[in-house]
Motif scaffolding. Structure first.
Motif, mmCIF file in Angstrom:
data_model
loop_
_atom_site.group_PDB
_atom_site.id
_atom_site.type_symbol
_atom_site.label_atom_id
_atom_site.label_comp_id
_atom_site.label_asym_id
_atom_site.label_seq_id
_atom_site.Cartn_x
_atom_site.Cartn_y
_atom_site.Cartn_z
ATOM 1 N N UNK A 183 -5.108 8.948 4.556
ATOM 2 C CA UNK A 183 -6.323 8.313 4.046
ATOM 3 C C UNK A 183 -7.493 8.541 5.000
ATOM 4 N N UNK A 184 -7.216 8.547 6.302
ATOM 5 C CA UNK A 184 -8.284 8.690 7.295
ATOM 6 C C UNK A 184 -8.788 10.117 7.458
ATOM 7 N N UNK A 185 -8.068 11.089 6.886
ATOM 8 C CA UNK A 185 -8.533 12.471 6.922
ATOM 9 C C UNK A 185 -9.572 12.680 5.827
ATOM 10 N N UNK A 186 -10.730 13.189 6.198
ATOM 11 C CA UNK A 186 -11.802 13.400 5.232
ATOM 12 C C UNK A 186 -11.567 14.685 4.431
ATOM 13 N N UNK B 47 -8.560 20.981 12.327
ATOM 14 C CA UNK B 47 -8.460 19.598 12.808
ATOM 15 C C UNK B 47 -7.506 18.775 11.944
ATOM 16 N N UNK B 48 -7.610 18.799 10.606
ATOM 17 C CA UNK B 48 -6.636 18.043 9.805
ATOM 18 C C UNK B 48 -5.193 18.473 10.036
ATOM 19 N N UNK B 49 -4.963 19.765 10.193
ATOM 20 C CA UNK B 49 -3.594 20.236 10.413
ATOM 21 C C UNK B 49 -3.053 19.762 11.766
ATOM 22 N N UNK B 50 -3.895 19.727 12.784
ATOM 23 C CA UNK B 50 -3.479 19.174 14.077
ATOM 24 C C UNK B 50 -3.110 17.707 13.916
ATOM 25 N N UNK B 51 -3.942 16.959 13.215
ATOM 26 C CA UNK B 51 -3.689 15.534 13.000
ATOM 27 C C UNK B 51 -2.402 15.311 12.221
ATOM 28 N N UNK C 293 0.850 -1.202 0.000
ATOM 29 C CA UNK C 293 0.000 0.000 0.000
ATOM 30 C C UNK C 293 0.883 1.248 0.000
ATOM 31 N N UNK C 294 0.758 2.104 -1.024
ATOM 32 C CA UNK C 294 1.625 3.278 -1.093
ATOM 33 C C UNK C 294 1.153 4.446 -0.234
ATOM 34 N N UNK C 295 0.004 4.312 0.402
ATOM 35 C CA UNK C 295 -0.620 5.469 1.048
ATOM 36 C C UNK C 295 -0.432 5.463 2.557
#
Length: 388
Positions: free
Chosen positions: A10-13, A127-131, A3-5
């Protein structure tokens, strides 16, 4: 094959806003009230300065932190507007929009497991940037009864021994809520006592309508623990120029510039020269746009209430955040049906966090005539609903 990802990516919407934009772009005769984009052209004298910089061949890299003249102008602007003094050499950096500044600040400050308080509803990138920075986002659900402001009690209830950063997103996208001097004063002592840092996103600071914007960085003891983020997109109608900035303690800025150096190198040179002109001679442009937005704000709020929406009065940015709970649909269902049946795009409140359920974000960065046409479609839609 392996899996290249990255599982984390992938879990970030993806952004809940973009889905509606993509549909609208392919729908004939559709109207969108969903874009957070000024409908003004960048003022001519600012564009002209950008053109002149190209004519003069100013197309090389600048310093990683940005042109010194621009950093000096940013510091003068902050001092003029917020009465707070920064050193242009070590406490300011120029970024590719305010969004990059948010990302770089979080990556520079967080270790794995550090908690970041994120009031919601709010801008989709926090939220994505924190993650992505290996932090843990802790959501504070803002309430309509509080005019979507962050209260002292909410802040205290969500702080743990792992809390490191509070994101302060005011004036707020999507609600239009602001934090006044008294509102901010009410939480400053907690921030200092609990030894928190603040990322204060003030991109809409020039678009307030009931009082002048106040920055938490201007309070005693707060400048040394605040990263102030702003930019040129909203105030000067320069979204496509992709230019923002961060101001804060030099020990933090030094590390932010390091990340920026490796990932970006420097912000666009042409945009930086245009921004110098904006800061030096753009106050009157801001005033014209702010007055127009305020006229639209009052018009849209009154019209929404007249056709049956419950909506608190927003005093910042260029959005209203009406409730749709009385119509018996989720935000996503309401927005999707409105788009399909009336070809009118708005953004469901859930695009800005789960607590946005029951609301819509409607932008008034459009002319009065466009708003009138859109309101006609919106009224036609709700009059067809059985329970209204």
């Amino acid at each position: 094959m392996r899996n290249p990802l990255s599982k984390k990516i992938v879990n970030i919407q993806p952004s809940g806003i973009r889905k509606f934009f993509d549909i609208v772009n392919e729908m004939e005769d559709a109207i969108s009230l969903g874009v957070g984009e000024p409908d003004f052209d960048t003022p001519w004298h600012i564009r002209e300065e950008g053109i002149y910089s190209l004519e003069q061949g100013r197309t090389i890299y600048t310093s990683n932190a940005g042109l010194m003249q621009l950093r000096e102008e940013i510091c003068q602007y902050i001092n003029r507007k917020l009465h707070t003094v920064y050193d242009p050499k070590e406490e300011v950096m120029v970024t590719v929009g305010g969004s990059e500044a948010i990302d770089v600040a979080l990556r520079a400050m967080l270790d794995s497991g550090d908690e970041v308080l994120v009031p919601q509803p709010s801008y989709v990138s926090y939220v994505p940037c924190v993650t992505l920075a290996d932090g843990v986002p802790v959501i504070i659900e803002l309430q309509e009864k509080d005019e979507f402001k962050l209260t002292r009690e909410q802040l205290l209830d969500n702080i743990t021994d792992k809390t490191k950063i509070l994101i302060l997103p005011f004036p707020n996208n999507p609600t239009g809520s602001i934090m006044t001097y008294e509102d901010l004063k009410d939480i400053v002592d907690i921030i200092i006592e609990k030894d928190l840092y603040v990322i204060s996103d003030e991109i809409y600071s020039e678009l307030t309508y009931s009082s002048k914007h106040v920055s938490i960085a201007s309070f005693p003891g707060m400048q040394e623990r605040t990263i102030l983020i702003n930019g040129f997109s909203k105030a000067y109608a320069m979204t496509g120029w992709r230019l923002g900035y961060a101001a804060g303690p030099k020990k933090i800025l030094k590390q932010m510039i390091k990340i920026h150096q490796f990932a970006i190198m420097c912000a666009p040179t042409t945009s930086q020269y245009a921004a110098i002109e904006a800061l030096k001679n753009g106050d009157s442009d801001i005033e014209v746009m702010r007055e127009s937005y305020n006229e639209r704000r009052r018009f849209l709020l009154k019209a929404l209430r007249e056709i049956g929406f419950d909506c608190f009065e927003p005093f910042g940015a260029f959005y209203v955040f009406p409730s749709i709970r009385k119509f018996g649909m989720t935000s996503d269902e309401f927005a999707n049906r409105l788009l399909q049946e009336e070809k009118l795009a708005v953004v469901p409140g859930t695009a800005f966090g789960d607590c946005g359920e029951g609301f819509l974000r409607i932008s008034y960065a459009y002319s009065i005539e466009e708003l009138k046409t859109a309101l006609g479609r919106l009224e036609h839609f709700i009059t067809k609903l059985d329970n209204f």
